[in-house]
Write a protein that holds these residues in place. Structure first.
Motif, mmCIF file in Angstrom:
data_model
loop_
_atom_site.group_PDB
_atom_site.id
_atom_site.type_symbol
_atom_site.label_atom_id
_atom_site.label_comp_id
_atom_site.label_asym_id
_atom_site.label_seq_id
_atom_site.Cartn_x
_atom_site.Cartn_y
_atom_site.Cartn_z
ATOM 1 N N UNK A 30 0.772 -1.181 0.010
ATOM 2 C CA UNK A 30 0.157 0.118 -0.051
ATOM 3 C C UNK A 30 0.737 1.345 -0.044
ATOM 4 N N UNK A 31 1.873 1.281 0.678
ATOM 5 C CA UNK A 31 2.873 2.515 0.882
ATOM 6 C C UNK A 31 3.442 2.412 -0.455
ATOM 7 N N UNK A 32 3.976 1.294 -1.265
ATOM 8 C CA UNK A 32 4.503 1.612 -2.397
ATOM 9 C C UNK A 32 3.651 2.103 -3.465
ATOM 10 N N UNK A 33 2.325 1.644 -3.617
ATOM 11 C CA UNK A 33 1.482 2.010 -4.494
ATOM 12 C C UNK A 33 1.058 3.585 -4.161
ATOM 13 N N UNK A 34 0.773 3.963 -2.977
ATOM 14 C CA UNK A 34 0.531 5.313 -2.797
ATOM 15 C C UNK A 34 1.633 6.381 -3.345
ATOM 16 N N UNK A 35 2.844 6.008 -2.874
ATOM 17 C CA UNK A 35 3.948 6.469 -3.533
ATOM 18 C C UNK A 35 4.068 6.943 -4.770
ATOM 19 N N UNK A 36 3.649 5.857 -5.599
ATOM 20 C CA UNK A 36 3.943 5.984 -7.083
ATOM 21 C C UNK A 36 2.641 6.477 -7.690
ATOM 22 N N UNK A 37 1.724 6.566 -6.871
ATOM 23 C CA UNK A 37 0.445 7.054 -7.556
ATOM 24 C C UNK A 37 -0.248 8.606 -6.951
ATOM 25 N N UNK A 38 0.192 8.644 -5.705
ATOM 26 C CA UNK A 38 -0.554 9.852 -5.188
ATOM 27 C C UNK A 38 -1.850 9.849 -4.829
ATOM 28 N N UNK A 39 -2.660 8.460 -5.066
ATOM 29 C CA UNK A 39 -4.073 8.313 -4.918
ATOM 30 C C UNK A 39 -4.296 7.068 -4.418
ATOM 31 N N UNK A 43 -4.349 3.378 -5.559
ATOM 32 C CA UNK A 43 -3.588 2.367 -5.162
ATOM 33 C C UNK A 43 -4.347 1.343 -4.414
ATOM 34 N N UNK A 44 -5.783 1.550 -4.096
ATOM 35 C CA UNK A 44 -6.532 0.310 -3.698
ATOM 36 C C UNK A 44 -6.902 -0.485 -5.018
ATOM 37 N N UNK A 45 -7.077 0.148 -5.991
ATOM 38 C CA UNK A 45 -7.529 -0.768 -7.295
ATOM 39 C C UNK A 45 -6.056 -1.486 -7.600
ATOM 40 N N UNK A 46 -5.007 -1.052 -7.559
ATOM 41 C CA UNK A 46 -3.922 -1.570 -8.034
ATOM 42 C C UNK A 46 -3.676 -3.008 -6.998
ATOM 43 N N UNK A 47 -4.053 -2.770 -5.763
ATOM 44 C CA UNK A 47 -3.695 -3.996 -4.828
ATOM 45 C C UNK A 47 -4.744 -4.874 -5.152
ATOM 46 N N UNK A 48 -5.846 -4.657 -5.360
ATOM 47 C CA UNK A 48 -6.836 -5.645 -5.771
ATOM 48 C C UNK A 48 -6.486 -6.398 -6.783
ATOM 49 N N UNK A 49 -6.055 -5.753 -7.931
ATOM 50 C CA UNK A 49 -5.670 -6.255 -9.258
ATOM 51 C C UNK A 49 -4.363 -6.991 -8.619
ATOM 52 N N UNK A 50 -3.617 -6.667 -7.997
ATOM 53 C CA UNK A 50 -2.359 -7.453 -7.715
ATOM 54 C C UNK A 50 -2.803 -8.779 -7.032
ATOM 55 N N UNK A 51 -3.764 -8.797 -6.019
ATOM 56 C CA UNK A 51 -4.196 -9.874 -5.261
ATOM 57 C C UNK A 51 -4.807 -10.883 -6.268
ATOM 58 N N UNK A 52 -5.806 -10.535 -7.216
ATOM 59 C CA UNK A 52 -5.966 -11.317 -8.180
ATOM 60 C C UNK A 52 -5.125 -12.038 -9.085
ATOM 61 N N UNK A 53 -3.876 -11.560 -9.253
ATOM 62 C CA UNK A 53 -3.066 -12.114 -10.172
ATOM 63 C C UNK A 53 -2.112 -12.841 -9.259
ATOM 64 N N UNK A 54 -1.701 -12.560 -7.737
ATOM 65 C CA UNK A 54 -1.102 -13.265 -7.127
ATOM 66 C C UNK A 54 -1.716 -14.598 -6.790
ATOM 67 N N UNK A 55 -3.372 -14.580 -6.809
ATOM 68 C CA UNK A 55 -3.831 -15.870 -6.730
ATOM 69 C C UNK A 55 -4.123 -16.981 -7.655
ATOM 70 N N UNK A 56 -3.755 -16.151 -8.888
ATOM 71 C CA UNK A 56 -3.761 -16.996 -10.257
ATOM 72 C C UNK A 56 -2.299 -17.441 -10.530
ATOM 73 N N UNK A 57 -1.317 -16.937 -9.742
ATOM 74 C CA UNK A 57 0.077 -17.211 -10.315
ATOM 75 C C UNK A 57 0.674 -18.458 -10.174
ATOM 76 N N UNK A 58 1.561 -18.857 -10.983
ATOM 77 C CA UNK A 58 2.195 -20.319 -10.787
ATOM 78 C C UNK A 58 3.540 -19.967 -9.719
ATOM 79 N N UNK A 59 3.155 -20.232 -8.271
ATOM 80 C CA UNK A 59 4.025 -19.852 -7.313
ATOM 81 C C UNK A 59 5.134 -21.031 -7.340
ATOM 82 N N UNK A 60 5.228 -22.004 -8.142
ATOM 83 C CA UNK A 60 6.347 -22.680 -7.751
ATOM 84 C C UNK A 60 7.837 -22.360 -8.150
ATOM 85 N N UNK A 61 7.900 -21.155 -8.801
ATOM 86 C CA UNK A 61 9.176 -20.647 -8.947
ATOM 87 C C UNK A 61 9.349 -19.280 -8.057
ATOM 88 N N UNK A 62 8.339 -18.924 -7.184
ATOM 89 C CA UNK A 62 8.259 -17.790 -6.467
ATOM 90 C C UNK A 62 8.938 -18.106 -5.024
#
Length: 295
Positions: A30-39, A43-62
């Motif tokens: 959240x701190x990263x997104x707010x610093x980058x966006x000033x909004x 920032x909340x929209x980006x975090x929601x999108x990031x969670x969706x991508x994280x949920x669908x990601x192949x984490x075997x190599x993470x």
């Protein structure tokens, strides 16, 4: 127990782990997104999108979820910045960052002035500057996040620092000094005391007002000690005016209630005098504070 958990306990356990890993990094993200966006909205929209991508990601190599999520949030934020640049052309008047409560986000190293100044950077410059300055990431890692070379990232940071440092205040007053100066500034303007008000202002003081095209606001910056003093004595020189100190993630502020409307006031201070004044009056941006107080 949820019926789905009884049917597939392994999947349920994976789902909980996915959520736990994301939540453990949420404050940083959240701190990263707010610093980058000033909004905060963006920032909340980006975090929601990031969670969706994280949920669908192949984490075997993470190997490191935080590093992976930092890359996702940074890239999503750059996309938002690029899209927003086109929208900004039709924005009415000045665009200022959204004020965010200190209860929602802890950012001791960030000021409203710096957030505003970062609007002059390109999206890649802003990303490199934030990742290097606020998160102290090495250039090799920043290069992987942005899919650039380390030398390119060094150049981007150098240009960003040059663009920002020339206008950044060298000496920040204490939190208490800022609060008192805010109160003194509004009191002098309300009293119509031009002499006292001008003594607080630097010769080159600049005022920005963001009404979002909804509230009456100066569409261009007001520049110069005399013009700024006259501007605020005209606005505040009325009997029905109340103020409420605010603790924002970016530092002290005042919420000013005037004739049924409200705005948030922040100051830049240099060598004991006010160098910049920012007034956020856009109802859409102020709704963030209302939501955070109710949460």
């Amino acid at each position: 127990m949820d019926p789905s958990e009884r049917r597939d306990p392994e999947a349920a356990g994976t789902g909980r782990l996915i959520l736990q890993e994301f939540e453990s990094a949420r404050g940083m993200l959240a701190g990263l997104a707010y610093r980058l966006l000033g909004s905060w909205h963006d920032a909340e929209d980006v975090l929601q999108d990031a969670y969706v991508r994280w949920s669908a990601a192949d984490r075997t190599d993470v190997a490191e979820p935080r590093r992976y999520l930092t890359r996702v949030v940074t890239r999503l934020s750059i996309d938002v910045l690029r899209t927003r640049q086109a929208r900004r052309e039709s924005y009415t008047g000045e665009w200022l960052p959204e004020p965010v409560s200190a209860d929602a986000l802890e950012l001791d190293d960030l000021s409203m002035a710096l957030l505003h100044l970062m609007e002059r950077l390109t999206p890649p410059q802003r990303a490199v500057y934030v990742l290097r300055t606020a998160f102290t990431l090495p250039y090799d890692e920043i290069a992987q996040i942005l899919d650039r070379t380390p030398d390119d990232c060094r150049q981007l940071h150098h240009r960003a620092a040059q663009a920002l440092d020339q206008d950044r205040a060298r000496f920040e007053p204490s939190t208490e000094e800022q609060r008192q100066l805010l109160l003194d500034f509004v009191a002098a303007a309300r009293d119509g005391d031009l002499g006292r008000l001008e003594a607080m202002l630097k010769d080159s003081v600049t005022s920005w007002t963001d009404g979002g095209g909804v509230r009456r606001a100066a569409r261009k910056p007001v520049v110069g000690r005399t013009k700024v003093a006259q501007f605020f004595t005209h606005i505040y020189g009325r009997p029905i005016l109340t103020v409420e100190p605010l603790a924002l993630a970016t530092g002290p502020a005042l919420e000013v209630h005037l004739n049924g409307t409200r705005h948030v006031l922040t100051l830049d201070v240099a060598a004991g005098q006010i160098a910049g004044i920012r007034v956020v009056a856009s109802p859409a941006k102020l709704s963030v504070l209302g939501d955070q107080r109710r949460s």
